[in-house]
Design a protein around this motif. Sequence first.
Motif, PDB file in Angstrom:
ATOM      1  N   ASP A  56       0.807  -1.214   0.000  1.00 18.72           N
ATOM      2  CA  ASP A  56       0.000   0.000   0.000  1.00 18.72           C
ATOM      3  C   ASP A  56       0.843   1.267   0.000  1.00 18.72           C
ATOM      4  OD1 ASP A  56       0.893  -0.363   2.603  1.00 18.72           O
ATOM      5  OD2 ASP A  56      -1.004   0.187   3.537  1.00 18.72           O
ATOM      6  N   TYR A  81      -4.028   0.849  -5.966  1.00 19.30           N
ATOM      7  CA  TYR A  81      -3.832  -0.200  -4.965  1.00 19.30           C
ATOM      8  C   TYR A  81      -5.095  -1.033  -4.837  1.00 19.30           C
ATOM      9  CZ  TYR A  81      -3.186  -2.340  -0.341  1.00 19.30           C
ATOM     10  OH  TYR A  81      -3.082  -3.224   0.701  1.00 19.30           O
ATOM     11  N   GLY A  83      -5.184  -3.921  -2.824  1.00 18.36           N
ATOM     12  CA  GLY A  83      -5.219  -4.674  -1.583  1.00 18.36           C
ATOM     13  C   GLY A  83      -5.280  -6.162  -1.857  1.00 18.36           C
ATOM     14  N   ILE A 178      -2.167  -9.660  -3.440  1.00 18.79           N
ATOM     15  CA  ILE A 178      -2.038  -8.275  -2.981  1.00 18.79           C
ATOM     16  C   ILE A 178      -1.232  -7.551  -4.047  1.00 18.79           C
ATOM     17  CG2 ILE A 178      -1.259  -6.753  -1.128  1.00 18.79           C
ATOM     18  CD1 ILE A 178      -1.298  -9.231   0.723  1.00 18.79           C
TER      19      ILE A 178
END
Length: 210
Positions: A56, A81, A83, A178
């Motif tokens: 992040d 981003y 996640g 991610i």
Amino acid sequence: MSILVPQLGRGSDYPGNCGPASVAEALRWATDHDVAPLPDDVRRAMRDLVGGTTMDEHPRGYNAFADEAEAKGWTLPPMDYRGTAPFADVVRALRAGRAVTIAIDYGRLPQRFRCADFDGLHSIFVSQIRTMGKVREVKVWDPLADGRRPGIPRGPQWYPLPVLADAAAGAARPKFAIFNVVRPGLMHPVDPVHPHPDAVAVAGVLRPAA
């Protein structure tokens, strides 16, 4: 021209620099090498100078170079981003001509793809997907693939898609990853009447300032 940015050596004085190196690779990819920071430049832009970095934090480091890109004739879309999201979204992004920085569990890679003797979390940049015969593959830029000794490749490697999926699952959970999505920069003419303050005219041609 290779977009590999080694996480070790010149311009990489901090430990755990795989994340900044991956972001530096993404910036080269997005701007055809016009924006080409070293890992430590990205790390300082992240404002995190201790230990490893997190996924992040990648957008903060990436987006900090938007003004430099603008001065060099590029509009740089922000890094996105995601996640922890389905790995299928990584595939969709690559098929759409985008790229990703992605977290992987290095210890889950087959030995032939590993460029260091460690089994922790790692960040890589993935720029392309293709099908060879019946095998889908992704083009991986591992910041450790610097050819520093025999047996370690220099430059990109093509991973079978299931190899990346399994390594990504190790950093997230099965069928998830991610990651951050990167879109190509858009070239635009630099305004010769109102140039960006980081640009200077040289012999009648607008160039970035030194």
